[in-house]
Every structure is written in structure tokens, then in C-alpha cells.
Design an enzyme around this catalytic site. Structure first.
Site, PDB file in Angstrom:
ATOM      1  N   HIS A   1       0.826  -1.211   0.000  1.00  0.00           N
ATOM      2  CA  HIS A   1       0.000   0.000   0.000  1.00  0.00           C
ATOM      3  C   HIS A   1       0.859   1.259   0.000  1.00  0.00           C
ATOM      4  O   HIS A   1       1.856   1.353   0.709  1.00  0.00           O
ATOM      5  CB  HIS A   1      -0.918  -0.003   1.229  1.00  0.00           C
ATOM      6  CG  HIS A   1      -1.841   1.172   1.281  1.00  0.00           C
ATOM      7  ND1 HIS A   1      -2.850   1.355   0.366  1.00  0.00           N
ATOM      8  CD2 HIS A   1      -1.888   2.229   2.131  1.00  0.00           C
ATOM      9  CE1 HIS A   1      -3.493   2.477   0.657  1.00  0.00           C
ATOM     10  NE2 HIS A   1      -2.935   3.026   1.718  1.00  0.00           N
TER      11      HIS A   1
ATOM     12  N   GLY B 234       1.454  -1.842   5.580  1.00  0.00           N
ATOM     13  CA  GLY B 234       2.440  -1.813   4.508  1.00  0.00           C
ATOM     14  C   GLY B 234       2.138  -2.769   3.383  1.00  0.00           C
ATOM     15  O   GLY B 234       2.866  -2.802   2.382  1.00  0.00           O
ATOM     16  N   GLU B 235       1.079  -3.561   3.512  1.00  0.00           N
ATOM     17  CA  GLU B 235       0.729  -4.519   2.470  1.00  0.00           C
ATOM     18  C   GLU B 235      -0.587  -4.108   1.806  1.00  0.00           C
ATOM     19  O   GLU B 235      -0.602  -3.306   0.891  1.00  0.00           O
ATOM     20  CB  GLU B 235       0.692  -5.935   3.036  1.00  0.00           C
ATOM     21  CG  GLU B 235       2.082  -6.388   3.513  1.00  0.00           C
ATOM     22  CD  GLU B 235       2.136  -7.840   3.934  1.00  0.00           C
ATOM     23  OE1 GLU B 235       1.630  -8.697   3.178  1.00  0.00           O
ATOM     24  OE2 GLU B 235       2.674  -8.129   5.023  1.00  0.00           O
ATOM     25  N   MET B 236      -1.714  -4.619   2.309  1.00  0.00           N
ATOM     26  CA  MET B 236      -2.991  -4.248   1.706  1.00  0.00           C
ATOM     27  C   MET B 236      -3.621  -3.028   2.378  1.00  0.00           C
ATOM     28  O   MET B 236      -4.519  -2.406   1.837  1.00  0.00           O
ATOM     29  CB  MET B 236      -3.938  -5.457   1.710  1.00  0.00           C
ATOM     30  CG  MET B 236      -3.387  -6.613   0.880  1.00  0.00           C
ATOM     31  SD  MET B 236      -4.316  -8.163   0.979  1.00  0.00           S
ATOM     32  CE  MET B 236      -5.681  -7.807  -0.128  1.00  0.00           C
TER      33      MET B 236
END
Length: 339
Positions: free
Chosen positions: A88, A130-132
Site C-alpha cells: 500500500h 504496509g501490504e494491503m
């Protein structure tokens, strides 16, 4: 008594070294340490189909752009072919994305083993900023806002209630089907002496006699234990990942990671937890050096790589799902923000 990673390796090594390291036309005695991958048995097709939709669903992310398939691309061996993934807001992840193919055979999920199974793993990226970049609550609200999804939850679970437990359960059921049977080496293990050539047989003999099989064993040829990266010599990397230490808090677990699967390894570059190595030749020589304290000749490297390439199996044949449309009740995506 709990054994250390080093103790486990040393216990397994004599077994691997006792294996007949011949390149004969019959499967070697050490074949019992590696078993063939079988096609999946699907017992809950409604859950699998729902899980497939959710696996490809970008609206499970804050941006409405990132799905499970973004980092575990099923057209690319279940990885994203990047040293570390992009999440993200263009956040660069701290570690290389492991393949989702044959992940069901692992003793745990993630490099550090912090998730006990595929279901627990599926919930992690959704809520990771930090991912989705979403939350579980928003993920549930998004999915529940679409009537077609609620109808599929009713088919799969008996009622149309949507919750994170069911979302992650369905994704896990789909991921369990992502296995890669019938590699040339599987066919060899099943008795087809012509399934692999002489170089590949020699590579398998080396894989056993050098000690690689002490860690890379089981159906996935890995994933069954943890091991220190840099067992004999230090592994030099700028990657901040600490491995099992991040889970246990123990200094002795620093740089101890789950042993990765070698299935489909020719498709899942770049290699190692930091994604620092792009070729199989460099990977096998690095591992021989820092894990085993050995040097491979050019011929041994070539033969070892030939064996690794023989572990590429039939890739899952996925018919892309048609996802339901959003509506006035569906939470809107938030755009990327320049930092």
C-alpha cells in the site's frame, strides 16, 4: 528436549549421507525423504470458488488495487518476481514474497513461521498497513455490501453471514488447491526411469550426498523445519528481517527462517528471504558455501540446477473469477498518497 536448528540439521545429515548417491536408472534409496505431490482433493467446492474470488479481490485492500494475487501471482509461480513486494502507498516490503504454490505442506506460514496455517496467514496482509493497508472490519464491510458475495457465503457456510474468520477460511481452502503435481522428478519417483536425464539424476545424487536433503525434504522439498541462514559462514545482507527472533524474542533464533520449498524453484526468483540472488546457479553455490561449507564445481552446479528444474510441476489451471460490482453501500477505495 527441544533441539536447536543446528542439532536438527546434524541429526538429519548422517541419514542423507548414508543414501546411495548414484545416478542409476532406478530411484535412489533417499527417495523416501521426498514424496511426490498429488493432485488436490476438493471436498468443499463452494468454499474453494468463494476463496478464489476473494484471492483475486482487490477491494480487500485500502486502495482497491492490491489483491492476494498481486504478491503471489499465479501466472508467475505464485510470486511477484521482485526482491521484496510493493504494498500500500508504494511501501516496499521487508522480505521476499514466498510462493503460495504447495504452501499447504509447510509446517507454518511466512518466513518466520508467525502464522500457524494458511487461514491465519490470509488475514495478515489484509490488515498490514504496509501490504494491503485495510482493516479486518473494513474488509468484512466491503464483502458484505455485495449481495452476490453474501449468496456465495450462504452456499459455502449455510448462511450469509460475512466475517473475517470465513473470509480467511475460504481463501485458505482455495490456496490448498494450488499444488503442482506431476513434475518430471515426481514421475521419476513413481518409477519412470526415463522421466529425467542423466544430468538430473546426477544432480539428485549430489543433492543427497552434499547434504541439501537434510533440510529440503518432504512433499514440497522444504518447508518442514527452520534453519539458520548462514549456518557455516555468515550470510551478508542489508535486509532487516530477523527470522524466528521476531516471533520468539530469542537471540538464538536470529536469522533462523523456515526452509523454503524447492518446488517450481526455477519460477520463483529472486531467491532467499532478501531476494538478493536471481539465478539458480548463484543460489546453489551460495547455499553450498554458507550452509554446508563446500564448493561446487561447474559440472556439479550444472547438474544440481538440472535437478532443481525437474521439480517444476503442472501449474494450477485457474479460470479467472468474475467479481461482483460494488454498489452504494460498498466502502470507497482511498487513493495512494505521495510521501
Amino acid at each position: 528436549m527441544k533441539l536447536s536448528p543446528l542439532s536438527l540439521a546434524l541429526l538429519a545429515l548422517p541419514l542423507s549421507l548414508s543414501v546411495a548417491a548414484s545416478a542409476s536408472n532406478a530411484p535412489a534409496e533417499g527417495s523416501s525423504l521426498i514424496s511426490p505431490i498429488d493432485p488436490p482433493v476438493i471436498s468443499a467446492p463452494e468454499k474453494v470458488e468463494l476463496g478464489k474470488m476473494l484471492y483475486f479481490e482487490p477491494r480487500l485492500s485500502m486502495s482497491g488495487f492490491i489483491s492476494c494475487n498481486s504478491c503471489h501471482n499465479l501466472s508467475m509461480g505464485g510470486v511477484d518476481a521482485l526482491p521484496t513486494s510493493i504494498g500500500h502507498n508504494w511501501h516496499q516490503g521487508p522480505i521476499n514474497a514466498p510462493t503460495v504454490l504447495n504452501a499447504e505442506y509447510g509446517l507454518a506460514q511466512f518466513w518466520d513461521g508467525r502464522a500457524k496455517d494458511l487461514k491465519e496467514q490470509a488475514g495478515g496482509p489484509i490488515a498490514n498497513p504496509g501490504e494491503m493497508g485495510f482493516t479486518h472490519e473494513l474488509a468484512v464491510d466491503t464483502v458484505a455490501s455485495m449481495p452476490e458475495y453474501r449468496a456465495r457465503f450462504k452456499q459455502a457456510y449455510g448462511d450469509d453471514k460475512v466475517n473475517i474468520d470465513r473470509i480467511t477460511d475460504a481463501i485458505a481452502e482455495f490456496e490448498k488447491t494450488l499444488v503442482t503435481p506431476n513434475s518430471p522428478f515426481d514421475n521419476y519417483l513413481r518409477g519412470d526411469k526415463d522421466a529425467i536425464d542423466a544430468d538430473t539424476k546426477a544432480g539428485y545424487a549430489l543433492f543427497q550426498s552434499k547434504g541439501c536433503i537434510s533440510c529440503h525434504q518432504g512433499p514440497a522439498v522444504g518447508g518442514t523445519m527452520y534453519m539458520k541462514m548462514g549456518l557455516i559462514k555468515p550470510f551478508h545482507t542489508n535486509n532487516p528481517a530477523e527470522g524466528r527472533k521476531a516471533v520468539t524474542g530469542k537471540d538464538t533464533d536470529k536469522h533462523v527462517f523456515k526452509v523454503p520449498t524447492l518446488r517450481n524453484i526455477e519460477l520463483t526468483y529472486p531467491y532467499f528471504h532478501d531476494g538478493s540472488v536471481w539465478t539458480l546457479e548463484e543460489a546453489v553455490n551460495t547455499m553450498a558455501d554458507i550452509q554446508l561449507g563446500q564448493a561446487l564445481s561447474k559440472d556439479e552446479t550444472r547438474q544440481m540446477v538440472a535437478f532443481l528444474r525437474a521439480l517444476t510441476g503442472e501449474q494450477p489451471k485457474i479460470e479467472m473469477p468474475i467479481l461482483p460490482p460494488s454498489n452504494h453501500a460498498t466502502p470507497r477505495p482511498l487513493p495512494f498518497v505521495a510521501e
